[in-house]
Design an enzyme around this catalytic site. Structure first.
Site, PDB file in Angstrom:
ATOM      1  N   GLU A  51      11.022  20.593  89.520  1.00 43.95           N
ATOM      2  CA  GLU A  51      11.600  19.285  88.795  1.00 43.95           C
ATOM      3  C   GLU A  51      12.338  19.878  87.538  1.00 43.95           C
ATOM      4  O   GLU A  51      13.167  19.318  87.077  1.00 43.95           O
ATOM      5  CB  GLU A  51      10.612  18.474  88.152  1.00 43.95           C
ATOM      6  CG  GLU A  51       9.339  17.884  89.415  1.00 43.95           C
ATOM      7  CD  GLU A  51      10.294  17.133  90.473  1.00 43.95           C
ATOM      8  OE1 GLU A  51      11.063  16.541  90.250  1.00 43.95           O
ATOM      9  OE2 GLU A  51       9.928  17.209  91.469  1.00 43.95           O
ATOM     10  N   HIS A 105       2.460  23.500  87.820  1.00 34.73           N
ATOM     11  CA  HIS A 105       2.372  22.904  89.057  1.00 34.73           C
ATOM     12  C   HIS A 105       1.020  22.820  89.460  1.00 34.73           C
ATOM     13  O   HIS A 105       0.218  23.839  89.448  1.00 34.73           O
ATOM     14  CB  HIS A 105       3.168  23.302  90.258  1.00 34.73           C
ATOM     15  CG  HIS A 105       3.550  22.422  91.368  1.00 34.73           C
ATOM     16  ND1 HIS A 105       2.410  22.050  92.313  1.00 34.73           N
ATOM     17  CD2 HIS A 105       4.490  21.331  91.642  1.00 34.73           C
ATOM     18  CE1 HIS A 105       2.877  21.136  93.162  1.00 34.73           C
ATOM     19  NE2 HIS A 105       4.042  20.680  92.724  1.00 34.73           N
TER      20      HIS A 105
END
Length: 358
Positions: free
Chosen positions: A293, A237
């Site tokens: 996600e 991320h």
């Protein structure tokens, strides 16, 4: 704009070095057990308004014109195009009139579950009466509403409700800074969220798991990706230098939801991909882990949602973050106008600009 501070906010804190995400000072781990509307009201106003769920429910039904509008679209339209295109076309309403310039944004947010349910069903939404808008959406599409299903879905929506100046929120604020109406800002944000590197990563991660097929093939897949320089979707991320706190919660939810179901193999494959990727990164002295996600897609699939609906469900949660940022930006508005470093051809010598007459 990586690392560039463009404005201040009191809505959420992303502490990537310590793996902390908080809404209005409250860590998300403490919020996931609350009703979705209560958390949304906290993000919007800084306090939990227990009447907010009722306000959303009272404004949640589509008008006949809105239902006709959504059902007139080709069935193969991407749901994110539905949201981006219809947000500015929803009926004007007196609901939420006390919210000033943000009123129409609240009205759109209230109707999004019914709007997406109608498009998904290609018919009017099924009867939905639950007070919590997250659960009401599951009812409207006739998805499972067992305790484990509703808990997983509600928590997933809370985890992605807000995330500071992410790409789509920044676009919403940039649009709002021109004094465009809130429905324009929401439409711009939905269009940005649609991107594969933003809201579309959950679908991409799930497609990866489908392609790998089984846990025992995960190591070879990851090794080949690293050899080829191919990105493993859902891993790492931009903000978090340690594990994404949302992913920790979501992984447990996904495990519980898929246990003893046909989706267990997908979860186990994802888990094996994560383990191998984390191991290989550690060998290189890097700390990269799964993000929100990565496990979200398997949660949505286990609830019966088709892959193409994933990002629209994300939008149904994040819309409240967008509205909060619209309101915050209006308090001290200044148009977003960054500078650019020009690297094009030089102006020929001896050529001067033509000055406009007064």
């Amino acid at each position: 704009l990586e690392g560039v501070v463009v404005d201040s906010t009191a809505i959420s804190l992303v502490d990537g070095d310590n793996g902390v995400l908080s809404y209005r000072g409250v860590p998300v781990e403490k919020l996931v057990g609350m009703p979705f509307a209560d958390v949304a009201s906290l993000v919007l106003d800084g306090t939990v308004d227990v009447s907010f769920a009722e306000a959303l429910q009272s404004a949640s039904e589509l008008s006949a014109r809105e239902l006709q509008l959504v059902l007139s679209l080709p069935a193969d339209t991407h749901p994110m195009h539905v949201l981006q295109g219809l947000a500015p076309l929803m009926d004007r309403t007196s609901a939420f009139s006390d919210r000033g310039e943000a009123a129409q944004g609240f009205a759109i947010a209230a109707k999004m579950p019914a709007l997406l349910a109608a498009f998904y069903r290609q018919a009017a939404p099924a009867d939905a009466s639950h007070r919590d808008p997250a659960v009401r959406f599951l009812e409207a599409i006739e998805a499972p509403t067992t305790a484990v299903a509703t808990d997983a879905y509600r928590a997933t929506q809370i985890l992605q409700l807000e995330h500071s100046f992410n790409a789509s929120t920044f676009v919403a604020r940039a649009c709002a800074s021109t004094l465009a109406p809130i429905e324009n800002a929401l439409s711009a944000a939905f269009g940005t969220l649609h991107g594969r590197l933003h809201g579309g990563a959950d679908q991409a991660a799930l497609e990866t798991a489908d392609a790998v097929g089984a846990p025992d093939r995960a190591a070879g897949f990851v090794d080949q990706c690293l050899l080829d320089g191919t990105k493993v979707m859902g891993m790492g991320h931009r903000e978090y230098r340690v594990v994404d706190p949302r992913a920790v919660v979501l992984k447990d939810l996904a495990r519980a939801l898929t246990a003893d179901t046909e989706h267990a193999i997908t979860f186990e494959t994802l888990q094996a991909i994560e383990a191998r990727f984390t191991e290989r990164m550690a060998e290189q002295g890097k700390r990269l882990y799964a993000n929100l996600e990565f496990y979200k897609g398997v949660v949505y699939r286990a609830l019966g949602l088709p892959d193409r609906m994933f990002t629209a469900n994300f939008a149904m949660a994040r819309v409240f973050g967008y509205i909060a940022h619209f309101i915050e930006s209006r308090a001290d508005n200044r148009i977003v106008r960054p500078a650019a470093h020009y690297v094009g051809p030089e102006v020929p010598a001896g050529v001067t600009a033509t000055r406009a007459s007064a």
